[in-house]
Design an enzyme around this catalytic site. Structure first.
Site, PDB file in Angstrom:
ATOM      1  N   TYR A  53      16.560  31.333   2.507  1.00 54.66           N
ATOM      2  CA  TYR A  53      15.576  32.417   2.940  1.00 54.66           C
ATOM      3  C   TYR A  53      15.726  32.533   4.507  1.00 54.66           C
ATOM      4  O   TYR A  53      16.187  31.537   5.192  1.00 54.66           O
ATOM      5  CB  TYR A  53      14.137  31.463   2.771  1.00 54.66           C
ATOM      6  N   MET A  71      12.248  24.615  -1.322  1.00 52.57           N
ATOM      7  CA  MET A  71      11.172  23.845  -1.910  1.00 52.57           C
ATOM      8  C   MET A  71      11.847  22.620  -2.625  1.00 52.57           C
ATOM      9  O   MET A  71      11.650  21.517  -2.886  1.00 52.57           O
ATOM     10  CB  MET A  71      10.205  24.283  -2.677  1.00 52.57           C
ATOM     11  N   LYS A  99       0.828  -1.136  -0.110  1.00 50.30           N
ATOM     12  CA  LYS A  99       0.132  -0.021  -0.172  1.00 50.30           C
ATOM     13  C   LYS A  99       0.777   1.200  -0.026  1.00 50.30           C
ATOM     14  O   LYS A  99       1.962   1.081   0.410  1.00 50.30           O
ATOM     15  CB  LYS A  99      -0.886  -0.042   1.128  1.00 50.30           C
ATOM     16  N   ARG A 106     -10.715   0.423  14.806  1.00 49.76           N
ATOM     17  CA  ARG A 106     -10.849   0.887  13.419  1.00 49.76           C
ATOM     18  C   ARG A 106     -11.759   0.209  12.405  1.00 49.76           C
ATOM     19  O   ARG A 106     -12.992   0.429  12.938  1.00 49.76           O
ATOM     20  CB  ARG A 106      -9.180   0.684  12.562  1.00 49.76           C
TER      21      ARG A 106
HETATM   22  C1  LIG Z   1      -0.352  -1.516   6.874  1.00 53.39           C
HETATM   23  C2  LIG Z   1      -1.068  -2.725   7.695  1.00 53.39           C
HETATM   24  C3  LIG Z   1      -0.142  -3.710   7.801  1.00 53.39           C
HETATM   25  C4  LIG Z   1       1.294  -3.568   7.697  1.00 53.39           C
HETATM   26  O1  LIG Z   1       1.723  -2.895   8.779  1.00 53.39           O
HETATM   27  P1  LIG Z   1       3.312  -2.796   9.095  1.00 53.39           P
HETATM   28  O2  LIG Z   1       3.247  -2.059  10.645  1.00 53.39           O
HETATM   29  O3  LIG Z   1       4.026  -1.840   8.122  1.00 53.39           O
HETATM   30  O4  LIG Z   1       3.683  -4.349   9.328  1.00 53.39           O
HETATM   31  C5  LIG Z   1      -0.875  -5.125   8.254  1.00 53.39           C
HETATM   32  N1  LIG Z   1      -2.181  -5.009   8.561  1.00 53.39           N
HETATM   33  C6  LIG Z   1      -2.940  -4.268   8.254  1.00 53.39           C
HETATM   34  C7  LIG Z   1      -4.516  -4.529   8.515  1.00 53.39           C
HETATM   35  C8  LIG Z   1      -2.467  -2.836   7.699  1.00 53.39           C
HETATM   36  O5  LIG Z   1      -3.201  -1.920   7.697  1.00 53.39           O
END
Ligand SMILES: *Cc1c(COP(=O)(O)O)cnc(C)c1O
Length: 384
Positions: free
Chosen positions: A274, A322, A35, A135
């Site tokens: 700056y 930047m 992701k 969550r």
């Molecule tokens: C992002 C995520 C992971 C991986 O998390 P890490 O801390 O990077 O190992 C695993 N399970 C879920 C549900 C996640 O959202």
């Protein structure tokens, strides 16, 4: 190629995955999180390298990420860890993405869409159980009821069950107890589903810290993320794992590099950047580096990152802009030439002075945020 780019060491990435797999039973599946553009490292190339290293699943967060992988020939099962909206469901189905589901409204939405397209085969979904992350997910008491709704639908099948830990990277007694309770509750949810005569499918709960610290909780699959990109999760450090007798060797995958695009002589009293926050106290040479906060190299890194050139490090002077920043190489420095490579952060065995963990520690964040913050303007260059 632009002087500023991110070197992505796929050799390190694959050896990280293999070293994690060495902790696990051979039949345990590995779902590598790609992701957020592979935590900033590049989703498509990381996905392909993960498959080569033996990954069985890939985890994404958005439908668009799944489409990008599919359009680039990635054929592993894709598990989508976040929820999408109803308009995206046709694409979830079209691109064979496995969603997490935990309520009857969404079960109906999927079932209706599958009916509409005349689906022949059952569509696999995983049921999320909220054991304390707060969550997404159903609570353990209702897990059997939702599992029943999935298997009783016309087109869905329960491909798996999962939960997610909130504090598995912490070793305080309260957090250790919290994680154990989450694990217990997940096992209860699984039992409730099995007692209802339903097969829970692939059972998975371990993120990076739980995979490293609790390989006994691996069940049918683990879901490591940060660790495959080369960083230990918070308190589950290299030293902790060594002491525990289960060492795991991992190496940073991303190294941010740039180059010297100009060397300019400064006389005592002349200032840089700056706000005039730095003024030369003696004659010196300033190298200009074409990288800045527009690349994700944030202004607050200027006291932390010590850019290195040909094995020596130099201080950043003045504010990071930047697109550019300046370093002090000292008067008439024969070790630095125009167009030389500058290493900003990453793999210390390749010359970086700091890694994303060091920057994160000094800026009150986590390496995830440092890596995903490297912007799309920075080309990712892959090293096998
Ligand atoms: C992002 C995520 C992971 C991986 O998390 P890490 O801390 O990077 O190992 C695993 N399970 C879920 C549900 C996640 O959202």
């Amino acid at each position: 190629m632009r002087l500023t780019h991110a070197e992505i060491n796929l050799g390190n990435f694959k050896s990280n995955i293999k070293n994690i797999k060495a902790l696990l039973e051979p039949q345990t599946k590995v779902c590598v999180a790609v992701k957020a553009n592979g935590y900033g490292n590049g989703a498509v190339r990381c996905a392909k390298a993960a498959k080569e290293a033996g990954a069985d699943f890939l985890a994404i967060a958005a439908v668009s990420e799944g489409i990008e992988l599919r359009e680039n020939g990635v054929d592993l099962p894709l598990l989508m860890l976040s929820l999408c909206c109803p308009e995206e469901i046709p694409d979830v189905i079209k691109y064979s993405i496995t969603p997490l589901i935990f309520d009857k409204e969404v079960i109906k939405l999927y079932d209706r869409e599958l009916e509409k397209i005349g689906a022949q085969l059952k569509f696999s979904v995983h049921m999320a159980v909220d054991t304390g992350m707060g969550r997404i997910g159903i609570r353990k008491e209702e897990a059997a009821e939702i599992a029943r709704a999935i298997v009783n639908s016309k087109h869905l099948t329960l491909g798996g069950m999962c939960t997610h830990f909130a504090v598995s990277d912490s070793l305080t007694p309260e957090d250790v107890a919290y994680t154990e309770k989450q694990h217990d509750d997940f096992m209860t949810a699984i039992k409730n589903v099995e007692d209802a005569g339903i097969n829970p499918g692939i059972r998975h709960c371990c993120n990076s810290p739980a995979t490293l610290n609790h390989p006994e909780w691996q069940l049918d699959m683990v879901r490591p993320g940060i660790v495959v990109y080369g960083y230990y999760p918070d308190q589950i450090t290299k030293e902790y794992l060594e002491k525990k007798g289960t060492p795991v060797e991992i190496k940073p995958v991303m190294t941010l590099v740039s180059g010297v695009c100009a060397i300019r002589h400064f006389s005592k009293g002349q200032s840089v950047s700056y706000g005039h926050t730095w003024t030369a106290e003696e004659d010196t040479d300033i190298a200009v580096i074409p990288c800045g906060y527009g690349d994700g190299f944030l202004r607050r890194f200027n006291e932390i990152v010590k850019p290195s050139i040909n094995g020596k490090s130099y201080p950043i002077r003045g504010r990071i802009c930047m697109d550019q920043f300046m370093i002090d190489i000292g008067h008439d420095n024969k070790d630095v030439k125009r167009w030389d490579k500058v290493i900003l952060f990453g793999d210390k065995t390749c010359g970086a002075i700091v890694d994303a963990q060091d920057i994160a520690d000094a800026t009150n964040t986590i390496p995830y945020e440092i890596m995903t913050g490297i912007s799309s303007r920075v080309e990712r260059v892959y090293i096998e």
